[in-house]
Design a protein around this motif. Sequence first.
Motif, PDB file in Angstrom:
ATOM      1  N   ALA A  75      -0.977 -27.400  24.308  1.00 43.06           N
ATOM      2  CA  ALA A  75       0.485 -27.421  24.206  1.00 43.06           C
ATOM      3  C   ALA A  75       0.990 -26.483  23.127  1.00 43.06           C
ATOM      4  N   ILE A  76       0.129 -26.108  22.190  1.00 41.51           N
ATOM      5  CA  ILE A  76       0.566 -25.246  21.081  1.00 41.51           C
ATOM      6  C   ILE A  76       1.085 -23.914  21.606  1.00 41.51           C
ATOM      7  N   ARG A  77       0.420 -23.362  22.603  1.00 37.20           N
ATOM      8  CA  ARG A  77       0.816 -22.043  23.109  1.00 37.20           C
ATOM      9  C   ARG A  77       2.276 -22.034  23.544  1.00 37.20           C
ATOM     10  N   GLY A  78       2.694 -23.032  24.285  1.00 39.34           N
ATOM     11  CA  GLY A  78       4.069 -23.064  24.770  1.00 39.34           C
ATOM     12  C   GLY A  78       5.092 -23.397  23.705  1.00 39.34           C
ATOM     13  N   GLN A  79       4.653 -24.009  22.613  1.00 43.38           N
ATOM     14  CA  GLN A  79       5.581 -24.438  21.564  1.00 43.38           C
ATOM     15  C   GLN A  79       5.561 -23.549  20.334  1.00 43.38           C
ATOM     16  N   LEU A  80       4.621 -22.610  20.267  1.00 44.86           N
ATOM     17  CA  LEU A  80       4.450 -21.844  19.039  1.00 44.86           C
ATOM     18  C   LEU A  80       5.694 -21.044  18.679  1.00 44.86           C
ATOM     19  N   ARG A  81       6.302 -20.416  19.644  1.00 39.83           N
ATOM     20  CA  ARG A  81       7.475 -19.592  19.342  1.00 39.83           C
ATOM     21  C   ARG A  81       8.641 -20.412  18.802  1.00 39.83           C
ATOM     22  N   PRO A  82       9.067 -21.495  19.477  1.00 43.79           N
ATOM     23  CA  PRO A  82      10.162 -22.288  18.898  1.00 43.79           C
ATOM     24  C   PRO A  82       9.807 -22.924  17.562  1.00 43.79           C
ATOM     25  N   VAL A  83       8.555 -23.333  17.401  1.00 46.97           N
ATOM     26  CA  VAL A  83       8.125 -23.929  16.121  1.00 46.97           C
ATOM     27  C   VAL A  83       8.248 -22.913  14.999  1.00 46.97           C
ATOM     28  N   LEU A  84       7.722 -21.722  15.205  1.00 47.92           N
ATOM     29  CA  LEU A  84       7.737 -20.701  14.154  1.00 47.92           C
ATOM     30  C   LEU A  84       9.150 -20.180  13.898  1.00 47.92           C
ATOM     31  N   THR A  85       9.958 -20.091  14.946  1.00 47.90           N
ATOM     32  CA  THR A  85      11.337 -19.622  14.757  1.00 47.90           C
ATOM     33  C   THR A  85      12.130 -20.579  13.889  1.00 47.90           C
ATOM     34  N   LEU A  86      12.044 -21.871  14.202  1.00 44.57           N
ATOM     35  CA  LEU A  86      12.764 -22.869  13.411  1.00 44.57           C
ATOM     36  C   LEU A  86      12.238 -22.908  11.988  1.00 44.57           C
ATOM     37  N   TRP A  87      10.916 -22.799  11.834  1.00 44.42           N
ATOM     38  CA  TRP A  87      10.319 -22.813  10.503  1.00 44.42           C
ATOM     39  C   TRP A  87      10.773 -21.608   9.684  1.00 44.42           C
ATOM     40  N   ALA A  88      10.827 -20.434  10.289  1.00 47.83           N
ATOM     41  CA  ALA A  88      11.251 -19.230   9.569  1.00 47.83           C
ATOM     42  C   ALA A  88      12.693 -19.360   9.103  1.00 47.83           C
ATOM     43  N   LEU A  89      13.560 -19.907   9.954  1.00 44.12           N
ATOM     44  CA  LEU A  89      14.961 -20.112   9.567  1.00 44.12           C
ATOM     45  C   LEU A  89      15.052 -21.098   8.407  1.00 44.12           C
ATOM     46  N   ALA A  90      14.267 -22.163   8.479  1.00 44.14           N
ATOM     47  CA  ALA A  90      14.271 -23.147   7.395  1.00 44.14           C
ATOM     48  C   ALA A  90      13.741 -22.536   6.103  1.00 44.14           C
ATOM     49  N   ALA A  91      12.707 -21.702   6.206  1.00 43.54           N
ATOM     50  CA  ALA A  91      12.130 -21.073   5.020  1.00 43.54           C
ATOM     51  C   ALA A  91      13.151 -20.180   4.322  1.00 43.54           C
ATOM     52  N   VAL A  92      13.883 -19.399   5.099  1.00 38.39           N
ATOM     53  CA  VAL A  92      14.912 -18.521   4.521  1.00 38.39           C
ATOM     54  C   VAL A  92      15.994 -19.360   3.848  1.00 38.39           C
ATOM     55  N   ALA A  93      16.424 -20.436   4.514  1.00 38.81           N
ATOM     56  CA  ALA A  93      17.476 -21.290   3.961  1.00 38.81           C
ATOM     57  C   ALA A  93      17.026 -21.941   2.656  1.00 38.81           C
ATOM     58  N   VAL A  94      15.782 -22.436   2.623  1.00 42.94           N
ATOM     59  CA  VAL A  94      15.269 -23.090   1.418  1.00 42.94           C
ATOM     60  C   VAL A  94      15.131 -22.091   0.268  1.00 42.94           C
ATOM     61  N   LEU A  95      14.612 -20.913   0.551  1.00 44.68           N
ATOM     62  CA  LEU A  95      14.455 -19.898  -0.479  1.00 44.68           C
ATOM     63  C   LEU A  95      15.803 -19.489  -1.069  1.00 44.68           C
ATOM     64  N   ALA A 203       2.605 -29.509   9.035  1.00 50.57           N
ATOM     65  CA  ALA A 203       1.851 -28.810   7.998  1.00 50.57           C
ATOM     66  C   ALA A 203       2.590 -27.575   7.506  1.00 50.57           C
ATOM     67  N   LEU A 204       3.208 -26.839   8.415  1.00 49.68           N
ATOM     68  CA  LEU A 204       3.950 -25.637   8.025  1.00 49.68           C
ATOM     69  C   LEU A 204       5.081 -25.976   7.058  1.00 49.68           C
ATOM     70  N   TYR A 205       5.819 -27.032   7.353  1.00 48.94           N
ATOM     71  CA  TYR A 205       6.941 -27.407   6.478  1.00 48.94           C
ATOM     72  C   TYR A 205       6.440 -27.972   5.151  1.00 48.94           C
ATOM     73  N   GLY A 206       5.369 -28.760   5.208  1.00 49.26           N
ATOM     74  CA  GLY A 206       4.843 -29.308   3.965  1.00 49.26           C
ATOM     75  C   GLY A 206       4.311 -28.238   3.041  1.00 49.26           C
ATOM     76  N   LEU A 207       3.546 -27.302   3.583  1.00 45.72           N
ATOM     77  CA  LEU A 207       3.003 -26.229   2.756  1.00 45.72           C
ATOM     78  C   LEU A 207       4.108 -25.310   2.245  1.00 45.72           C
ATOM     79  N   LEU A 208       5.152 -25.147   3.045  1.00 45.85           N
ATOM     80  CA  LEU A 208       6.316 -24.394   2.575  1.00 45.85           C
ATOM     81  C   LEU A 208       6.923 -25.078   1.355  1.00 45.85           C
ATOM     82  N   ALA A 209       7.111 -26.396   1.444  1.00 48.22           N
ATOM     83  CA  ALA A 209       7.714 -27.140   0.334  1.00 48.22           C
ATOM     84  C   ALA A 209       6.878 -27.031  -0.932  1.00 48.22           C
TER      85      ALA A 209
END
Length: 224
Positions: A75-95, A203-209
Amino acid sequence: MLVGEPSQPAVVSRARQIWLLVEYGVLFFALAGVYTLIGHPGSPVPFLVLSALGVVLYLRSRPDFDRRDFLRPRAIRGQLRPVLTLWALAAVAVLLALLILSPGRLFELPRRDPIVWVIVLVAYPLLSVYPQELIFCGFLFHRYAPVFGTGNGFVAASAAAFGFVHIIYGQWLSVVLTVILGAVLARRFARTRSLAVVWLEHALYGLLAFTVGLGSFFYNGAGD
């Protein structure tokens, strides 16, 4: 497109629904409240890992549980793009938020204690993230479907429980942020039935934090 079609929740009696609702309140709210009130007796990680092991044994014993839900890595293959896109937006906002509101926190843990930071990068996904997803997605989805269903009710119940347990860190911001993240993860799990997907996303969000400077809201040793 749904990766794992959820089965319909079992029809149970009203008394059974009330029992499950009370059980949900005790497990996900009362225990966290007691743990907080008695002053955080040690790290929650051992309790978390033991709870996750208990969940695995419970789910494996259930004939109506699909054991593919433990991972479903395809299932990761089909979800990787939306997961990473949302994470990147959150990372920019947090920074940006930290740069404006609290620049001294930026990259606090890797700057002050790089060894602890590296340990967190390795241990956190294994000892904290996957056990949490087993409990707040896998177990909660299966056990309490007769009460909350497998759609918006489950998402709300999972997000509320996931957010509330973070009161143990004594920070209102950690509760708010984890309620939001919990809703994202629960909705993703409801759509995919893949613990591998929500494990990766969490994990992506936790490691970002922990990296950018929010670690002290989620781990008492991550900052002053």
